[in-house]
Design a protein around this motif. Sequence first.
Motif, PDB file in Angstrom:
ATOM      1  N   GLY A 152     124.263  52.389  94.072  1.00 21.64           N
ATOM      2  CA  GLY A 152     125.723  52.337  93.950  1.00 21.64           C
ATOM      3  C   GLY A 152     126.000  53.822  93.995  1.00 21.64           C
ATOM      4  O   GLY A 152     125.677  54.677  93.586  1.00 21.64           O
ATOM      5  N   ILE A 178     127.293  48.995  97.351  1.00 23.91           N
ATOM      6  CA  ILE A 178     128.856  49.231  96.703  1.00 23.91           C
ATOM      7  C   ILE A 178     128.857  50.575  96.666  1.00 23.91           C
ATOM      8  O   ILE A 178     128.146  51.565  96.235  1.00 23.91           O
ATOM      9  CB  ILE A 178     128.769  48.557  95.417  1.00 23.91           C
ATOM     10  N   ALA A 180     132.250  53.575  95.204  1.00 18.50           N
ATOM     11  CA  ALA A 180     133.865  53.557  94.455  1.00 18.50           C
ATOM     12  C   ALA A 180     134.202  55.025  94.613  1.00 18.50           C
ATOM     13  O   ALA A 180     133.248  56.100  94.610  1.00 18.50           O
ATOM     14  CB  ALA A 180     133.588  53.316  93.007  1.00 18.50           C
ATOM     15  N   ARG A 206     129.926  52.143  85.304  1.00 14.11           N
ATOM     16  CA  ARG A 206     129.588  50.805  84.600  1.00 14.11           C
ATOM     17  C   ARG A 206     130.234  49.804  85.586  1.00 14.11           C
ATOM     18  O   ARG A 206     129.780  48.613  85.774  1.00 14.11           O
ATOM     19  CB  ARG A 206     130.324  50.638  83.271  1.00 14.11           C
ATOM     20  N   GLN A 207     131.382  49.940  86.232  1.00 12.81           N
ATOM     21  CA  GLN A 207     131.894  49.039  87.145  1.00 12.81           C
ATOM     22  C   GLN A 207     131.047  48.739  88.445  1.00 12.81           C
ATOM     23  O   GLN A 207     130.990  47.493  88.949  1.00 12.81           O
ATOM     24  CB  GLN A 207     133.409  49.461  87.576  1.00 12.81           C
ATOM     25  N   VAL A 208     130.616  49.825  88.880  1.00 12.46           N
ATOM     26  CA  VAL A 208     129.784  49.887  89.866  1.00 12.46           C
ATOM     27  C   VAL A 208     128.358  48.984  89.664  1.00 12.46           C
ATOM     28  O   VAL A 208     127.856  48.260  90.509  1.00 12.46           O
ATOM     29  CB  VAL A 208     129.337  51.043  90.635  1.00 12.46           C
ATOM     30  N   SER A 209     127.736  49.337  88.595  1.00 12.81           N
ATOM     31  CA  SER A 209     126.648  48.792  88.013  1.00 12.81           C
ATOM     32  C   SER A 209     126.756  47.189  87.866  1.00 12.81           C
ATOM     33  O   SER A 209     125.936  46.592  88.384  1.00 12.81           O
ATOM     34  CB  SER A 209     126.342  49.400  86.751  1.00 12.81           C
ATOM     35  N   ASP A 210     128.159  46.914  87.324  1.00  9.71           N
ATOM     36  CA  ASP A 210     128.191  45.330  87.122  1.00  9.71           C
ATOM     37  C   ASP A 210     128.500  44.591  88.440  1.00  9.71           C
ATOM     38  O   ASP A 210     128.469  43.315  88.175  1.00  9.71           O
ATOM     39  CB  ASP A 210     129.235  45.296  86.052  1.00  9.71           C
ATOM     40  N   SER A 211     128.735  45.220  89.533  1.00 12.29           N
ATOM     41  CA  SER A 211     129.274  44.441  90.645  1.00 12.29           C
ATOM     42  C   SER A 211     128.287  44.302  91.640  1.00 12.29           C
ATOM     43  O   SER A 211     128.558  43.851  92.697  1.00 12.29           O
ATOM     44  CB  SER A 211     130.548  45.467  91.367  1.00 12.29           C
ATOM     45  N   ALA A 212     127.126  44.809  91.347  1.00 12.97           N
ATOM     46  CA  ALA A 212     126.070  44.588  92.631  1.00 12.97           C
ATOM     47  C   ALA A 212     124.698  44.691  91.895  1.00 12.97           C
ATOM     48  O   ALA A 212     124.512  45.421  90.746  1.00 12.97           O
ATOM     49  CB  ALA A 212     126.361  45.751  93.687  1.00 12.97           C
ATOM     50  N   THR A 237     123.567  50.993  81.101  1.00 13.00           N
ATOM     51  CA  THR A 237     123.585  50.091  82.335  1.00 13.00           C
ATOM     52  C   THR A 237     122.250  49.788  82.702  1.00 13.00           C
ATOM     53  O   THR A 237     121.950  48.685  83.471  1.00 13.00           O
ATOM     54  CB  THR A 237     124.083  50.883  83.284  1.00 13.00           C
TER      55      THR A 237
END
Length: 276
Positions: A152, A178, A180, A206-212, A237
């Motif tokens: 990410g 992914i 951001a 955390r957002q990137v880690s949770d999304s892919a 994470t």
Amino acid sequence: MSVEHVKQQATEIWSNIQYEVDGGIGTRAHIGMVVICNDQTLSHEARAMLTIPGIALYESRIGRGSSPEQRKKPLSIGLLEETFDGLDEAIQQINTMRRSDVVALGCTSAAMVIGPQELERRVRNVHPEARVTDPFAAILSALRALGSARVGFVSPYPRQIAEKMIRGIETAGVKVPIAATFHNATGLVRNEAPFISPVSISNAVRQVSDSADLDTVVIACTQMRAAAIINELEHQTGKLIISSNQAICWHALRLAECRDVIGGWGRLFERDLQQS
């Protein structure tokens, strides 16, 4: 006591003291760093990570700053191509007494645009024996050392710059499913990057880690204040975390043949270099 009275006094005893000399601060290695003149973060984080017995860190600054009109312009390929103008003089000013074993050039996006071969050529015009690193080359080396396969990407860059950097990572055989980028509709991220809070960086990771499905997150840009939160993010994470400043410091140490395992800055500092 009057000034006139002081002038009339004389030192009565002088002694000649014998002394010994040693190797100075950098008994193991001298690392020279060229930092962009507006960078607010790299020097601070590098000194924290490279405070190691026998390792000397010296730096110089490059660039003359931007006019108010120039600071209003978004980051572009054209601006990045000019970043290391005047590099010869900046390298010479790192340390006039002793040449650097490793020269680290501190701008991730500019290094990516100019390319490692050209930067190495410029450095070796001044220091023919120096090893050379930059944040983007260091990130690629870190990905190899960690065995990263799915990454990410978090940065403050405009889309054009971020996409070019992602292509560079993918060319090295690592997938980037992914990405951001920090955005502020009322501000210019180029100028605000060093003031993006560590909390905001943590939230983005955390957002990137949770999304892919990822094994690693890269935080690109030497202005990002990420080094101090890497350990926490890796724990939270379960991912490997690489930042520009962490990577360049790790890479400089390994190029200087310092293989110490250093805690506090992420799992990368447990690894040695891997051949490309």
